[in-house]
Write an enzyme that holds these catalytic residues in place. Structure first.
Site, PDB file in Angstrom:
ATOM      1  N   ASP A   1      33.788  29.520  47.213  1.00 21.00           N
ATOM      2  CA  ASP A   1      33.354  28.526  48.191  1.00 21.00           C
ATOM      3  C   ASP A   1      32.870  27.258  47.498  1.00 21.00           C
ATOM      4  O   ASP A   1      32.133  27.328  46.505  1.00 21.00           O
ATOM      5  CB  ASP A   1      32.221  29.123  49.047  1.00 21.00           C
ATOM      6  CG  ASP A   1      31.885  28.250  50.233  1.00 21.00           C
ATOM      7  OD1 ASP A   1      32.801  27.925  51.012  1.00 21.00           O
ATOM      8  OD2 ASP A   1      30.704  27.889  50.383  1.00 21.00           O
TER       9      ASP A   1
ATOM     10  N   GLU B   1      38.940  40.104  31.241  1.00 18.75           N
ATOM     11  CA  GLU B   1      38.513  41.379  30.646  1.00 18.75           C
ATOM     12  C   GLU B   1      39.144  42.579  31.355  1.00 18.75           C
ATOM     13  O   GLU B   1      39.257  43.651  30.783  1.00 18.75           O
ATOM     14  CB  GLU B   1      36.990  41.548  30.761  1.00 18.75           C
ATOM     15  CG  GLU B   1      36.190  40.718  29.787  1.00 18.75           C
ATOM     16  CD  GLU B   1      34.703  40.718  30.175  1.00 18.75           C
ATOM     17  OE1 GLU B   1      34.274  41.634  30.921  1.00 18.75           O
ATOM     18  OE2 GLU B   1      34.002  39.792  29.739  1.00 18.75           O
TER      19      GLU B   1
END
Ligand code: TEU
Length: 560
Positions: free
Chosen positions: A209, A252
């Site tokens: 957002d 990751e």
């Protein structure tokens, strides 16, 4: 190599305004089990993923963009267990699930903000937000001249612990949404924790957002409309460091997960947008420039090319292992009037529209719905041919118009109150969906529901219900299904670059582009257009065909 075919480079994502999608328990509010029960609709549409608007615990003063707890799902939507059920079922259909992360601000009821209020002006807990002393006599004036996106000043004064008038805090949106201080290490680390928390639970990515607003200019200087860019409340260079860190977190999880971060970036230029998708930053960024264009051939073409040019400039730095992200193209979301009504507006009523993007996104007046629907169908095919990711908003596949005549006492958008009732705001694109024409609430809630839908549905929603459209080959729903499956089928044949074709048959209102074997043509005006034989076979069309004569407004896809 998995990285050659990242799913998000050419995906179609369907935005679910959960509160208005499907209600499973009859409280008039859509929920995650309701969504899970209707996944068949989305699998039939052949979307690649869902983006869910925020469903965290929230007082709901801005449709859930006022978050109290980032690590759980509100029981009103079924709680975290319902999200787990949704993810499992969606993955079973090959559909990925993105959540909405709201890092710029939280709810004023968030424990951190409550602590900051309770502990007073010198407390360390205030450093997580942007508290400042006021200006003028006794600090009566706000610390600077910034305005809230929803209207009014961007500052609200709090009381000191002894009840006397105290400091002010910054809120770029509603006063119930205090802005975080992103120069504070705890704010940074807490959001990394939020990302990991949901990635660990199977979430496939996030829509971020107001991604460009997190960092403010040091010392919070006054806004000067004639001043240099960037404005002090937006798009500061340091914001990019945050996304480099977030990207590293997503990386990751490895190529198998292929997680995605897409930024909601309302920034001035296409180059500003593209900067967010540099190879080590976000995977995608919304290109809103196209969303704010009028229905006009030249406007669509030049806006699109501006976006592509900016992306190409960023992509020219690609290496064998590091590639820039993509643009996220969209014509609808929960903040804008629906495309049917924007493109079908035939006379304005002159009423005010507040907010930064209000004027382009939410003009009001008389709408020719049939014309708007024909144009929105044509716009869809224009959009779906573009390179990059595509974002659809629930209900556009039904050709829903904006509900412009909601009763005033039903309105929930804070823009309505903050503009003193001069701007209607965004509720008209958030009305609960019609599923079954012959059922109460058009199948949004169970027939036995105790509560009415949280926003009233207009009677004409019955004619637009999904069940009626499913069996009508000329419906919006049938076009969306055909178009998405055509995109899936042809995508491997499309070249990465768009090539615009010169004006054909002297028609300035016709725009055509090719991507290798495939040509996408859009007629913006109302006159039929003869599809040149050289473009190949007609794959699909949004409007009536008479031989190779396509009615306008309309679009077609052709393939050699
Ligand atoms: O919106 C950001 C935003 O600034 C606009 O889309 C805004 O709604 C409009 O310009 C007002 O005129 C995001 C969310 O999408 C929106 O729903 C939230 O209200 C807002 O952030 C605050 O979180």
């Amino acid at each position: 190599v998995a990285s050659d075919r990242n799913w998000w480079r050419d995906c179609v994502i369907y935005q679910v305004y959960v509160k208005s999608f499907a209600d499973s328990d009859g409280d008039g509010i859509g929920d995650l089990d309701g969504l899970t029960a209707r996944l068949g609709h989305l699998a039939d549409l052949a979307v690649d993923g869902l983006w869910l608007n925020p469903c965290y615990p929230s007082p709901g003063s801005d449709g859930g963009y006022d978050v109290v707890d980032y690590l759980t799902i509100d029981p009103v939507y079924g709680g975290t267990a319902a999200l787990e059920r949704l993810i499992e079922a969606a993955h079973g259909h090959g559909i990925r699930v993105l959540l909405d992360v709201v890092p710029n601000h939280c709810s004023s009821r968030h424990p951190w903000f409550q602590q900051a209020l309770a502990e007073g002006r010198d407390a360390a807990s205030r450093q997580r937000f942007l508290f400042r002393d006021g200006r003028g006599t006794d600090g009566q004036e706000p610390p600077n001249n910034w305005r809230s996106v929803f209207g009014g000043p961007a500052w609200t004064r709090v009381k000191d612990t002894d009840g006397a008038p105290g400091q002010w805090y910054l809120h770029l949106f509603d006063p119930s949404q205090p802005d975080f201080n992103w120069r504070h290490p705890e704010v940074r680390s807490s959001f990394v924790q939020v990302l990991r928390h949901w990635f660990d639970r199977g979430v496939d990515g996030f829509r971020i957002d107001v991604a460009s607003l997190l960092v403010k200019a040091p010392d919070l200087p006054d806004y000067d409309p004639g001043g240099t860019r960037p404005a002090p409340d937006s798009n500061q260079p340091e914001v990019h460091e945050i996304y480099r860190q977030w990207r590293a977190v997503a990386n990751e999880y490895g190529a198998d997960r292929d997680l995605v971060l897409v930024g909601e970036v309302w920034v001035p230029t296409a180059d500003d947008v593209a900067a967010y998708v540099r190879a080590d930053e976000l995977h995608a960024a919304f290109y809103f420039d196209l969303l704010v264009q009028p229905w006009d051939a030249r406007a669509f073409r030049s806006s699109t090319q501006r976006g592509l040019t900016a992306l190409n400039a960023i992509s020219s730095q690609d290496t064998a292992t590091q590639r820039a992200g993509v643009l996220a193209w969209t014509l609808n979301n929960h903040d804008a009037h629906r495309a049917v009504s924007r493109y079908g507006l035939i006379s304005e009523d002159g009423s005010g529209t507040a907010g930064v993007m209000g004027p382009q996104l939410r003009r009001r007046g008389q709408v020719d719905v049939r014309l708007g629907q024909a144009r929105a169908r044509a716009a869809l095919l224009f959009l779906l041919g573009l390179p990059g990711s595509i974002y659809l908003y629930q209900g556009e596949e039904l050709g829903l118009p904006e509900v412009l005549d909601l009763p005033d006492d039903a309105r929930r958008d804070p823009i309505w109150n903050r503009s003193g009732g001069t701007e209607h705001g965004r509720d008209g694109s958030r009305v609960p969906l019609p599923w079954q024409s012959k059922h109460p609430t058009f199948g949004f809630s169970p027939d036995t529901a105790g509560e009415a839908p949280w926003l009233p549905q207009p009677a004409y929603f019955g004619d637009l219900a999904a069940d009626v459209q499913a069996t009508d080959s000329s419906s919006a729903l049938s076009l969306y299904r055909a178009a998405l499956s055509a995109r899936r089928r042809l995508i491997a044949d499309l070249t990465p670059q768009v090539r615009w074709l010169p004006a054909v048959q002297g028609r300035e209102d016709v725009v055509a582009y090719t991507r290798g074997k495939v040509t996408v043509v859009t007629i913006f005006g109302g006159t039929p257009f003869d599809l040149p034989a050289a473009w190949g076979e007609i794959v699909l069309a949004s409007a009536t065909l008479d031989g190779r004569s396509l009615a306008g407004p309309g679009s077609a896809w052709l393939s050699l």
